[in-house]
Design a protein around this motif. Structure first.
Motif, PDB file in Angstrom:
ATOM      1  N   ARG A   1     -20.754  50.528  14.008  1.00 41.93           N
ATOM      2  CA  ARG A   1     -21.860  50.369  14.834  1.00 41.93           C
ATOM      3  C   ARG A   1     -22.595  51.521  15.125  1.00 41.93           C
ATOM      4  NH1 ARG A   1     -20.579  45.801  13.266  1.00 41.93           N
ATOM      5  NH2 ARG A   1     -19.473  44.193  14.558  1.00 41.93           N
ATOM      6  N   PRO A   2     -23.933  51.392  15.464  1.00 40.75           N
ATOM      7  CA  PRO A   2     -24.781  52.519  15.886  1.00 40.75           C
ATOM      8  C   PRO A   2     -24.284  52.721  17.318  1.00 40.75           C
ATOM      9  CG  PRO A   2     -26.115  50.608  14.907  1.00 40.75           C
ATOM     10  CD  PRO A   2     -24.826  50.174  15.050  1.00 40.75           C
ATOM     11  N   ALA A   3     -24.351  54.114  17.829  1.00 39.66           N
ATOM     12  CA  ALA A   3     -23.820  54.653  19.171  1.00 39.66           C
ATOM     13  C   ALA A   3     -24.459  53.690  20.132  1.00 39.66           C
ATOM     14  CB  ALA A   3     -24.337  56.045  19.075  1.00 39.66           C
ATOM     15  N   GLN A   4     -25.907  53.094  20.094  1.00 39.02           N
ATOM     16  CA  GLN A   4     -26.444  52.621  21.114  1.00 39.02           C
ATOM     17  C   GLN A   4     -25.963  51.263  21.413  1.00 39.02           C
ATOM     18  OE1 GLN A   4     -28.148  53.662  18.417  1.00 39.02           O
ATOM     19  NE2 GLN A   4     -29.299  52.212  17.765  1.00 39.02           N
ATOM     20  N   ALA A  26     -14.172  58.209  23.659  1.00 43.13           N
ATOM     21  CA  ALA A  26     -14.574  57.704  22.408  1.00 43.13           C
ATOM     22  C   ALA A  26     -15.400  56.804  22.561  1.00 43.13           C
ATOM     23  CB  ALA A  26     -13.077  57.291  21.624  1.00 43.13           C
ATOM     24  N   LEU A  27     -16.385  56.617  21.532  1.00 43.43           N
ATOM     25  CA  LEU A  27     -17.301  55.581  21.487  1.00 43.43           C
ATOM     26  C   LEU A  27     -16.698  54.245  20.621  1.00 43.43           C
ATOM     27  CD1 LEU A  27     -20.758  57.056  20.481  1.00 43.43           C
ATOM     28  CD2 LEU A  27     -19.834  56.062  22.689  1.00 43.43           C
ATOM     29  N   LEU A  28     -16.717  53.216  21.369  1.00 40.36           N
ATOM     30  CA  LEU A  28     -16.041  51.924  20.871  1.00 40.36           C
ATOM     31  C   LEU A  28     -17.072  51.034  20.786  1.00 40.36           C
ATOM     32  CD1 LEU A  28     -12.594  51.833  22.537  1.00 40.36           C
ATOM     33  CD2 LEU A  28     -13.208  52.672  20.086  1.00 40.36           C
ATOM     34  N   CYS A  29     -17.158  50.120  19.715  1.00 40.69           N
ATOM     35  CA  CYS A  29     -18.113  48.729  19.582  1.00 40.69           C
ATOM     36  C   CYS A  29     -17.353  47.751  20.973  1.00 40.69           C
ATOM     37  CB  CYS A  29     -18.133  48.151  18.491  1.00 40.69           C
ATOM     38  SG  CYS A  29     -16.615  47.571  17.967  1.00 40.69           S
ATOM     39  N   ASP A  48      -6.776  66.257  15.106  1.00 39.98           N
ATOM     40  CA  ASP A  48      -8.125  66.564  14.496  1.00 39.98           C
ATOM     41  C   ASP A  48      -9.199  66.492  15.786  1.00 39.98           C
ATOM     42  OD1 ASP A  48      -8.248  64.064  14.568  1.00 39.98           O
ATOM     43  OD2 ASP A  48      -8.856  63.593  12.273  1.00 39.98           O
ATOM     44  N   GLY A  49      -8.753  65.891  16.690  1.00 42.17           N
ATOM     45  CA  GLY A  49      -9.647  65.974  17.886  1.00 42.17           C
ATOM     46  C   GLY A  49     -10.505  64.783  17.638  1.00 42.17           C
ATOM     47  N   HIS A  50     -10.048  63.757  16.942  1.00 44.20           N
ATOM     48  CA  HIS A  50     -10.831  62.561  16.786  1.00 44.20           C
ATOM     49  C   HIS A  50     -10.052  61.264  17.223  1.00 44.20           C
ATOM     50  CE1 HIS A  50     -13.317  65.230  14.415  1.00 44.20           C
ATOM     51  NE2 HIS A  50     -14.164  64.365  14.678  1.00 44.20           N
ATOM     52  N   PRO A  51     -10.445  60.169  17.642  1.00 39.50           N
ATOM     53  CA  PRO A  51      -9.834  59.114  17.961  1.00 39.50           C
ATOM     54  C   PRO A  51      -9.164  58.434  16.778  1.00 39.50           C
ATOM     55  CG  PRO A  51     -12.080  58.613  18.343  1.00 39.50           C
ATOM     56  CD  PRO A  51     -12.034  59.929  17.782  1.00 39.50           C
ATOM     57  N   HIS A  52      -7.708  58.027  16.879  1.00 38.77           N
ATOM     58  CA  HIS A  52      -6.998  57.127  16.074  1.00 38.77           C
ATOM     59  C   HIS A  52      -6.630  55.856  16.910  1.00 38.77           C
ATOM     60  CE1 HIS A  52      -6.775  61.064  14.386  1.00 38.77           C
ATOM     61  NE2 HIS A  52      -6.167  60.620  13.354  1.00 38.77           N
ATOM     62  N   SER A  53      -6.855  54.723  15.976  1.00 42.85           N
ATOM     63  CA  SER A  53      -6.286  53.371  16.636  1.00 42.85           C
ATOM     64  C   SER A  53      -4.883  53.199  16.450  1.00 42.85           C
ATOM     65  CB  SER A  53      -7.193  52.385  16.027  1.00 42.85           C
ATOM     66  OG  SER A  53      -8.595  52.416  16.170  1.00 42.85           O
ATOM     67  N   ILE A  54      -4.194  52.755  17.190  1.00 39.66           N
ATOM     68  CA  ILE A  54      -2.785  52.622  16.758  1.00 39.66           C
ATOM     69  C   ILE A  54      -2.678  50.806  17.075  1.00 39.66           C
ATOM     70  CG2 ILE A  54      -0.566  52.873  17.756  1.00 39.66           C
ATOM     71  CD1 ILE A  54      -1.502  55.397  19.120  1.00 39.66           C
ATOM     72  N   PRO A  55      -2.583  50.135  15.713  1.00 35.96           N
ATOM     73  CA  PRO A  55      -2.241  48.953  15.793  1.00 35.96           C
ATOM     74  C   PRO A  55      -0.987  48.116  16.641  1.00 35.96           C
ATOM     75  CG  PRO A  55      -1.621  49.817  13.605  1.00 35.96           C
ATOM     76  CD  PRO A  55      -2.079  51.053  14.347  1.00 35.96           C
ATOM     77  N   ARG A  63       3.702  51.170  13.690  1.00 36.70           N
ATOM     78  CA  ARG A  63       2.698  51.699  14.595  1.00 36.70           C
ATOM     79  C   ARG A  63       1.906  52.880  14.203  1.00 36.70           C
ATOM     80  NH1 ARG A  63       2.736  50.258  20.646  1.00 36.70           N
ATOM     81  NH2 ARG A  63       0.529  49.757  19.911  1.00 36.70           N
ATOM     82  N   ARG A  64       1.733  53.016  12.780  1.00 38.41           N
ATOM     83  CA  ARG A  64       0.905  54.126  12.348  1.00 38.41           C
ATOM     84  C   ARG A  64      -0.503  54.412  12.748  1.00 38.41           C
ATOM     85  NH1 ARG A  64       3.724  52.492   6.908  1.00 38.41           N
ATOM     86  NH2 ARG A  64       2.551  50.685   7.583  1.00 38.41           N
ATOM     87  N   PRO A  65      -0.748  55.492  13.452  1.00 35.58           N
ATOM     88  CA  PRO A  65      -2.264  55.555  13.894  1.00 35.58           C
ATOM     89  C   PRO A  65      -3.212  55.810  12.516  1.00 35.58           C
ATOM     90  CG  PRO A  65      -0.628  57.324  14.698  1.00 35.58           C
ATOM     91  CD  PRO A  65       0.066  56.717  13.634  1.00 35.58           C
ATOM     92  N   ILE A  66      -4.231  54.937  12.808  1.00 37.36           N
ATOM     93  CA  ILE A  66      -5.496  55.090  11.909  1.00 37.36           C
ATOM     94  C   ILE A  66      -6.412  55.748  12.180  1.00 37.36           C
ATOM     95  CG2 ILE A  66      -7.040  53.357  10.765  1.00 37.36           C
ATOM     96  CD1 ILE A  66      -5.159  51.170  11.584  1.00 37.36           C
ATOM     97  N   PRO A  67      -6.840  56.894  11.327  1.00 34.62           N
ATOM     98  CA  PRO A  67      -7.900  57.732  11.896  1.00 34.62           C
ATOM     99  C   PRO A  67      -9.030  56.823  11.794  1.00 34.62           C
ATOM    100  CG  PRO A  67      -6.752  58.533   9.928  1.00 34.62           C
ATOM    101  CD  PRO A  67      -6.359  57.266  10.316  1.00 34.62           C
ATOM    102  N   SER A  68     -10.192  57.544  12.931  1.00 36.80           N
ATOM    103  CA  SER A  68     -11.494  57.158  12.858  1.00 36.80           C
ATOM    104  C   SER A  68     -12.094  57.076  11.547  1.00 36.80           C
ATOM    105  CB  SER A  68     -12.186  57.719  14.122  1.00 36.80           C
ATOM    106  OG  SER A  68     -13.715  57.322  13.945  1.00 36.80           O
ATOM    107  N   TYR A  69     -12.896  56.192  11.135  1.00 36.72           N
ATOM    108  CA  TYR A  69     -13.512  56.252   9.777  1.00 36.72           C
ATOM    109  C   TYR A  69     -14.776  57.274  10.084  1.00 36.72           C
ATOM    110  CZ  TYR A  69     -16.584  54.752   6.135  1.00 36.72           C
ATOM    111  OH  TYR A  69     -17.562  54.634   5.000  1.00 36.72           O
ATOM    112  N   HIS A  70     -15.519  57.337  11.295  1.00 38.54           N
ATOM    113  CA  HIS A  70     -16.640  58.392  11.292  1.00 38.54           C
ATOM    114  C   HIS A  70     -16.171  59.767  11.808  1.00 38.54           C
ATOM    115  CE1 HIS A  70     -19.368  55.170  10.460  1.00 38.54           C
ATOM    116  NE2 HIS A  70     -18.578  54.269  11.347  1.00 38.54           N
TER     117      HIS A  70
END
Length: 77
Positions: A1-4, A26-29, A48-55, A63-70
């Motif tokens: 999603r766009p940042a706004q 972190a920015l989240l929709c 890497d300093g970026h958010p990872h989602s943990i399912p 519960r393997r972390p999923i790196p942010s796509y962006h």
């Protein structure tokens, strides 16, 4: 999603002493932000300093972390 269209989320919750700085935000929709607060999904800052989602365990028992796509990517040489 766009940042706004996004909301700012404290990776370590502000109520738990999490800092309001770029290393903890972190920015989240809206939908993902709601899921983080109301389901077993979690967010953690990766090495890497970026958010990872943990399912949740029902999605991934390990519960393997999923790196942010962006996340920023290194340029190939």
């Amino acid at each position: 999603r766009p940042a706004q269209w996004c909301q700012i989320h404290h990776v370590t919750y502000w109520n738990d002493g999490g800092a309001t700085d770029l290393n903890n935000l972190a920015l989240l929709c809206t939908e993902c932000h709601r899921d983080i607060h109301n389901t077993d999904w979690q967010l953690a800052m990766g090495e890497d300093g970026h958010p990872h989602s943990i399912p949740p365990p029902e999605t991934d028992p390990e519960r393997r972390p999923i790196p942010s796509y962006h996340r920023r990517r290194k340029h190939s040489a």
